[in-house]
Design an enzyme around this catalytic site. Structure first.
Site, PDB file in Angstrom:
ATOM      1  CB  ALA A  15      29.156   7.194  87.347  1.00  0.00           C
ATOM      2  CB  ALA A  16      34.362   6.165  85.995  1.00  0.00           C
ATOM      3  CB  ILE A  19      31.962  16.444  86.909  1.00  0.00           C
ATOM      4  CG1 ILE A  19      32.722  17.543  86.161  1.00  0.00           C
ATOM      5  CG2 ILE A  19      30.654  17.009  87.486  1.00  0.00           C
ATOM      6  CD1 ILE A  19      31.996  18.103  84.949  1.00  0.00           C
ATOM      7  CB  ALA A  20      30.743  11.487  88.487  1.00  0.00           C
ATOM      8  CG  ASN A 108      29.271  15.490  73.402  1.00  0.00           C
ATOM      9  OD1 ASN A 108      29.422  14.433  73.997  1.00  0.00           O
ATOM     10  ND2 ASN A 108      30.174  16.436  73.421  1.00  0.00           N
ATOM     11  CD  GLN A 115      23.476   9.952  78.081  1.00  0.00           C
ATOM     12  OE1 GLN A 115      23.205  11.086  78.474  1.00  0.00           O
ATOM     13  NE2 GLN A 115      24.575   9.331  78.427  1.00  0.00           N
ATOM     14  CB  VAL A 132      26.514  18.398  83.718  1.00  0.00           C
ATOM     15  CG1 VAL A 132      27.849  19.042  84.066  1.00  0.00           C
ATOM     16  CG2 VAL A 132      25.530  18.524  84.888  1.00  0.00           C
ATOM     17  CG  ASP A 162      28.035  29.640  82.977  1.00  0.00           C
ATOM     18  OD1 ASP A 162      29.248  29.510  82.781  1.00  0.00           O
ATOM     19  OD2 ASP A 162      27.186  28.911  82.449  1.00  0.00           O
ATOM     20  NE  ARG A 165      33.177  28.944  85.975  1.00  0.00           N
ATOM     21  CZ  ARG A 165      33.239  28.152  84.913  1.00  0.00           C
ATOM     22  NH1 ARG A 165      32.516  28.432  83.840  1.00  0.00           N
ATOM     23  NH2 ARG A 165      34.028  27.091  84.918  1.00  0.00           N
ATOM     24  CG  HIS A 190      27.553  26.228  79.820  1.00  0.00           C
ATOM     25  ND1 HIS A 190      28.063  27.028  80.817  1.00  0.00           N
ATOM     26  CD2 HIS A 190      28.402  25.178  79.711  1.00  0.00           C
ATOM     27  CE1 HIS A 190      29.169  26.473  81.297  1.00  0.00           C
ATOM     28  NE2 HIS A 190      29.400  25.356  80.639  1.00  0.00           N
TER      29      HIS A 190
END
Length: 335
Positions: A15-16, A19-20, A108, A115, A132, A162, A165, A190
């Protein structure tokens, strides 16, 4: 504004981050869940980012948005995931120079395993989860695997950027506004193997809907320059900006969740990475981007499209990459 609706709880991870920063304003002013939907924002990030997040919270307060009932900034997953109705999983380790995709995947996968477990334990079972953070398709699959009490169809990966775009490229080629172009689809991962497909698209000229194959008969451009431009657009933005796509990614995340939450118009379909059931001979059990229609918060894969040999080859290639990613991801999870 009517305050009759019960507030919902919306989580944004990372969140920092950049994108957020674009995402929060659009959510807060009602672009995603509706102009009459109050909400609480749960903003989750790592402990090292809490100082920056404090500044973001100040700005959200200073925006004075009537729909925002409260903001919960936290580094604690329990607090972040508790009772959320919708989750934007943006936070992920970014790809650094010299880093192979498999290195990014390994780092990741572990984040999204944790999560998924947190969603399973603390979120509502009806939560809609949009991944995302890259590699988004496989991160979404891992997240779903470790949240077994939440239906797998409640997890999706973002390929809307995408699609946006691709739609913009087609509109520019035809000299029309982007709103005149619809049903441009993204198939697969993606990644640079994704397949942007304009063959089923429609362009509005005056009062007429014209099939893309009639409006844009240049097959050579559609199969070559169009596909590679969309596939490599993220890298082109990084090369020019020295930073990854943030504003456009945030807009796409909002588009994706808005359509999932509020539905798509009849005859209009959007691209979402969802659990494959084997439609169009795709590998089942991976998160694959399909054209979907959405009603009552439930997506349905558009069936019956004819695919030529070129398209079939592209779907096979991107499907194979997703199988390889899945195998690698689950081997990392098992460690």
């Amino acid at each position: 504004m009517s305050q009759q609706k019960e507030p919902i709880r919306v989580l944004i991870t990372g969140a920092a981050g950049q994108i957020a920063y674009s995402l929060l304003y659009q959510i807060g002013k009602g672009d995603v869940f509706g102009q009459d939907q109050p909400l609480y924002l749960h903003l989750l990030d790592i402990p090292a980012m809490m100082g920056v997040l404090e500044g973001v919270v100040m700005e959200m307060m200073d925006c004075a948005m009537p729909l925002v009932c409260g903001v919960v900034p936290t580094a604690d997953p329990v607090e972040g995931f508790r009772d959320v109705d919708a989750a934007f999983l943006v936070g992920a380790m970014p790809r650094k120079e010299g880093m192979e995709r498999k290195d990014l995947l390994a780092a990741n996968v572990k984040i999204f395993k944790v999560q998924g477990q947190a969603l399973d334990k603390y979120a509502k079972k009806t939560v809609k989860v949009l991944v995302v953070g890259n590699p988004a398709n496989t991160n979404a699959l891992v997240c779903s695997k470790y949240a077994p009490t939440i239906p797998p169809e409640n997890f999706s990966a973002m390929t809307r950027l995408d699609q946006n775009r691709a739609q913009a490229q087609i509109a520019a080629r035809l000299g029309v506004g982007v709103d005149a172009v619809k049903n441009i689809f993204i198939w697969g991962n993606h990644s640079s193997t994704q397949y942007p497909d304009a063959r089923h698209g429609v362009v509005k000229k005056g009062n007429d809907d014209i099939k893309m194959i009639d409006a844009l008969p240049d097959q050579a451009w559609l199969q070559d320059q169009f596909v590679t431009t969309v596939q490599k657009r993220g890298a082109a933005v990084i090369a020019a900006r020295k930073m990854s796509s943030a504003m456009s990614a945030a807009k796409a995340a909002c588009d994706h969740m808005r359509d999932w939450w509020l539905g798509t118009p009849d005859g209009s379909y959007v691209s979402m990475g969802v659990l494959s059931d084997g439609s169009y001979n795709t590998p089942p059990g991976v998160i694959f981007s399909f054209p979907v229609g959405i009603k009552d918060k439930k997506w349905t894969i558009l069936q019956g499209l004819s695919l030529d040999d070129f398209s079939k080859g592209k779907l096979e290639q991107t499907g194979q990459e997703l199988i390889e990613e899945r195998e690698e991801a689950f081997s990392v999870c098992a460690d």
